[in-house]
Write an enzyme that holds these catalytic residues in place. Structure first.
Site, PDB file in Angstrom:
ATOM      1  N   ASP A 104      13.376  18.859  18.062  1.00  0.00           N
ATOM      2  CA  ASP A 104      12.696  19.456  16.917  1.00  0.00           C
ATOM      3  C   ASP A 104      13.271  18.974  15.581  1.00  0.00           C
ATOM      4  OD1 ASP A 104      10.980  21.327  15.584  1.00  0.00           O
ATOM      5  OD2 ASP A 104      12.642  22.744  15.455  1.00  0.00           O
ATOM      6  N   GLU A 144      22.478  29.679  18.403  1.00  0.00           N
ATOM      7  CA  GLU A 144      21.268  29.609  17.567  1.00  0.00           C
ATOM      8  C   GLU A 144      20.521  30.927  17.646  1.00  0.00           C
ATOM      9  OE1 GLU A 144      18.536  26.349  18.257  1.00  0.00           O
ATOM     10  OE2 GLU A 144      20.157  24.877  18.313  1.00  0.00           O
ATOM     11  N   GLU A 146      20.516  22.158  24.419  1.00  0.00           N
ATOM     12  CA  GLU A 146      19.342  22.556  25.206  1.00  0.00           C
ATOM     13  C   GLU A 146      18.933  21.541  26.267  1.00  0.00           C
ATOM     14  OE1 GLU A 146      16.173  24.317  22.993  1.00  0.00           O
ATOM     15  OE2 GLU A 146      17.514  25.779  22.077  1.00  0.00           O
ATOM     16  N   TYR A 205      15.746  32.899  20.544  1.00  0.00           N
ATOM     17  CA  TYR A 205      14.948  33.282  19.380  1.00  0.00           C
ATOM     18  C   TYR A 205      14.184  34.567  19.635  1.00  0.00           C
ATOM     19  CZ  TYR A 205      16.432  28.984  17.293  1.00  0.00           C
ATOM     20  OH  TYR A 205      17.212  28.003  16.741  1.00  0.00           O
TER      21      TYR A 205
HETATM   22  C1  GCB Z   1      16.079  25.239  19.287  1.00  0.00           C
HETATM   23  C2  GCB Z   1      16.631  23.876  19.063  1.00  0.00           C
HETATM   24  C3  GCB Z   1      16.529  23.431  17.632  1.00  0.00           C
HETATM   25  C4  GCB Z   1      15.175  23.846  17.056  1.00  0.00           C
HETATM   26  C5  GCB Z   1      15.059  25.354  17.127  1.00  0.00           C
HETATM   27  C6  GCB Z   1      13.710  25.828  16.580  1.00  0.00           C
HETATM   28  O1  GCB Z   1      16.349  25.912  20.222  1.00  0.00           O
HETATM   29  O2  GCB Z   1      17.947  23.735  19.520  1.00  0.00           O
HETATM   30  O3  GCB Z   1      16.687  22.050  17.573  1.00  0.00           O
HETATM   31  O4  GCB Z   1      14.995  23.386  15.750  1.00  0.00           O
HETATM   32  O5  GCB Z   1      15.167  25.757  18.442  1.00  0.00           O
HETATM   33  O6  GCB Z   1      13.640  26.225  15.434  1.00  0.00           O
HETATM   34  O7  GCB Z   1      12.728  25.768  17.315  1.00  0.00           O
END
Ligand code: GCB
Length: 670
Positions: A219, A558, A469, A522
């Site tokens: 990403d 994250e 990841e 997330y």
């Molecule tokens: C993740 C990735 C990161 C992305 C992020 C996202 O898990 O490690 O590279 O930018 O999510 O914002 O989707």
């Protein structure tokens, strides 16, 4: 020259079924379902000390405006076949000006942004007559993404595969002295299933017929070009090629030990009657000599520092980031000075167990960020103004750490982190790894070898991250990551190993090979979008499950939410500044519960700043999970995070609050 032509995806060999493990003198064979991986040797990096001037060395920058040509996408090897490197590029094709260092993608107004395949750079430069005498000349690139081929005056010099890492070659015999010279670079940005990171190249129909498309699952935008500085530097004929430093502290932290080991390159090293030796001098910040030693012919030794000032992270000590200067003098038998190289050294210890990570014997709680090297116009090009701004913001917000997600950052930023006491989880360029293969394993290990070789002397580097990841639930992941982790450990036993994992802990097969488990999740964004009431308990439950499964320290590496600066919605709604603030706050609650358990050792927001990604309908001008905008201005959540990071600093490390941390509201006493 062997040039990879990658217009079609390569085929992958999935090897036979077996559960057999065999150790021989050279190989460790790992057989698992449908995949056999052989632990082959990978090439070892040599030299590559950061270019520094001294009384025996000169450094020249080749940064500036170069000439640039893009190849025809359908014909990426034409320049090699037609020998564009044999003369000035402008004789073969019309050139355009291109800054170095910078990504080339966002410089022009046409579709160079999405170019796939090779591009060419060249420029001329003078080499002074004085360099002809008794010296060796080296050409060094801080980073070219992804693959680079280099010629000097039409002669092949070096080929290097892997972005974000330096490479160099001796050019002494290729240069014209007291005359003009030409350097030509071909750079190939194509990512396939056996590059690190992986990507896919496909040929698809478009309005004009067929076109080549680069896709990747990670990403961030696949910026390419000469990303960091290009240097020419001189060394004496026999010179200091490598310096490796490790440090130790006495139990009461009053006595420091600096162990140094030096490798030498040059004919004098092989003369039987010439026993080379090292004079090592250690100076404190004021330039006072605090320790010195003379080595024997083994070119290594120990310096003892009394009343040592250890290297501490920012806010963990009133004088963080304390660095000594180590002066290494290479001397011949008759004490003739052959070479001098100086580097900064921080004296600290690292240790870890199933619960904690400690620096100088004190438990660390990481409060930090995942970041990117990313800015408008210059993309991933080295930019000192941006770097200094970013460190100002890191310190303003009270962070003590970041992860170099998802690739190695510039050497200049590593030096800056040393100076400012910012701890680094140093990540190799393996991101979203899948389709494990023997060739990929070799490249992945090589990326770690190059990274550790480059960064092993930085006190700021406290952990290696071997992947972000990876698909650690899939076939082959267990033996693949065991081999990668063991290889990393064989190169450096002084730092723990982690990886940022996103598969559910029940499916993961890599955690057993790591020292510290990091997980990315997330809540209220990719899962249960908008549901602020479904964050805290989920975070607690998942961290507990990871710890239960592996009995290792846990980091949340994250979490976050995309946020469009200036979008306000009350009650909080996805993409608004209120929502990002609330998402953070719900996580803080979970982290405080987890901290009580003793094994939860850090929280890293995704992301420090907004950054560019490939085009997709989930991204509005890129990923907007930044706490800062891409122009490095704070969103509302930055102010909340600042209060938390300083509150943690005061609670855990007894730091004081900045005067402007709380805005005056009312005089509550009167
Ligand atoms: C993740 C990735 C990161 C992305 C992020 C996202 O898990 O490690 O590279 O930018 O999510 O914002 O989707």
């Amino acid at each position: 020259m062997h040039l990879r032509i990658r217009l079609t995806c390569r085929k992958y060999e999935i090897w036979a079924l077996s559960f057999f493990s065999l150790v021989t003198g050279l190989y460790v064979l790992h057989f698992s379902i449908a995949l056999i991986l052989v632990n082959k040797e990978v090439p070892q990096t040599r030299g590559m000390l950061y270019p520094r001037e001294s009384e025996t060395r000169e450094v020249r920058s080749l940064d500036g405006i170069w000439n640039f040509v893009r190849s025809d996408q359908a014909n990426p090897t034409q320049g090699v076949r037609d020998e564009w490197y044999a003369k000035e590029l402008s004789k073969s094709r019309p050139t355009i000006p291109m800054p170095v260092p910078a990504s080339y993608n966002d410089i022009t107004t046409d579709n160079l942004r999405d170019h796939v395949g090779t591009v060419w750079y060249d420029r001329k430069f003078f080499v002074p007559r004085s360099w002809a005498k008794d010296q060796r000349i080296w050409l060094r690139f801080g980073s070219v993404h992804y693959e680079a081929y280099v010629w000097i005056n039409g002669q092949k010099v070096v080929k290097h595969e892997m972005g974000h890492l330096p490479f160099e070659a001796e050019v002494t015999d290729l240069l014209s002295y007291g005359a003009e010279n030409r350097i030509t670079v071909m750079c190939d940005n194509a990512l396939i299933q056996t590059t690190v990171p992986q990507g896919r190249i496909t040929e698809v129909p478009n309005d004009g017929g067929m076109t080549i498309v680069q896709s990747y699952t990670f990403d961030f935008f696949n910026y390419a070009g000469i990303h960091r500085s290009v240097h020419l530097y001189t060394t004496p004929r026999t010179f200091i090629e490598e310096v490796e430093v490790t440090t130790n502290l006495s139990k009461d932290a009053t006595i420091g030990e600096v162990f140094y080991s030096v490798s030498v390159n040059g004919s004098a090293a092989n003369e039987a009657d010439n026993v080379l030796h090292i004079q090592a001098n250690l100076y404190d910040k004021e330039g006072v000599l605090v320790a010195n030693a003379t080595s024997d012919g083994k070119l290594g030794g120990k310096l003892q520092v009394n009343q040592v000032k250890p290297w501490w992270p920012y806010l963990m000590h009133p004088e963080p980031g304390y660095l000594y200067q180590l002066e290494i003098k290479l001397l011949a038998t008759n004490d003739e000075l052959l070479d001098v190289y100086r580097l900064k050294v921080g004296v600290r210890t690292l240790s870890w167990n199933s619960q904690q990570f400690l620096i100088n014997g004190k438990p660390v709680y990481f409060r930090g960020f995942g970041r990117h090297e990313d800015a408008d116009i210059r993309g991933k090009g080295l930019d000192n103004a941006l770097m200094v701004r970013d460190f100002n913001l890191l310190k303003w917000i009270g962070a003590n750490a970041y992860r170099t997600s998802h690739y190695p950052y510039s050497e200049e930023s590593m030096q800056f982190a040393d100076e400012h006491g910012i701890m680094i989880i140093d990540e190799c360029p393996s991101v979203d790894t899948e389709n494990y293969s023997q060739e990929l394993l070799g490249k992945h290990k090589s990326s770690l070898e190059q990274l550790i070789h480059r960064d092993r002397n930085h006190p700021s580097v406290v952990m290696w991250s071997i992947a972000n990841e990876p698909r650690t639930g899939s076939v082959g992941a267990d033996s693949y990551f065991e081999l990668v982790a063991n290889y990393t450990r064989s190169l450096d036993k002084t730092r723990p190993i982690t990886a940022a994992i996103a598969v559910p802990n029940t499916q993961d097969k890599a955690g057993r090979s790591l020292d510290i488990i990091s997980f990315n999740r997330y809540n209220a964004w990719y899962s249960n979008a908008g549901r602020l009431d479904m964050v805290t308990q989920n975070v607690i439950d998942e961290a507990v499950a990871w710890n239960k499964r592996y009995n290792k320290p846990i980091i949340m590496s994250e979490y976050g939410a995309d946020t469009l600066e200036g979008l306000h919605m009350q009650p909080a709604y996805v993409w608004s500044e209120e929502f990002q603030t609330e998402v953070f706050s719900r996580h803080f609650k979970a982290f405080d519960e987890l901290r009580k358990k003793g094994w939860f050792i850090g929280e890293f927001v995704w992301n420090f700043a907004d950054f560019k990604t490939a085009q997709s309908y989930t991204r509005v001008g890129g990923n907007k999970k930044g706490v800062f905008t891409r122009a490095r201005q704070p969103k509302a959540a930055a102010h909340l995070l600042r209060k938390r990071y300083f509150a943690l600093g005061r609670d855990l490390d007894q730091c004081s609050f900045p005067e402007d941390l709380f805005t005056y509201i009312a005089d509550l006493i009167s």
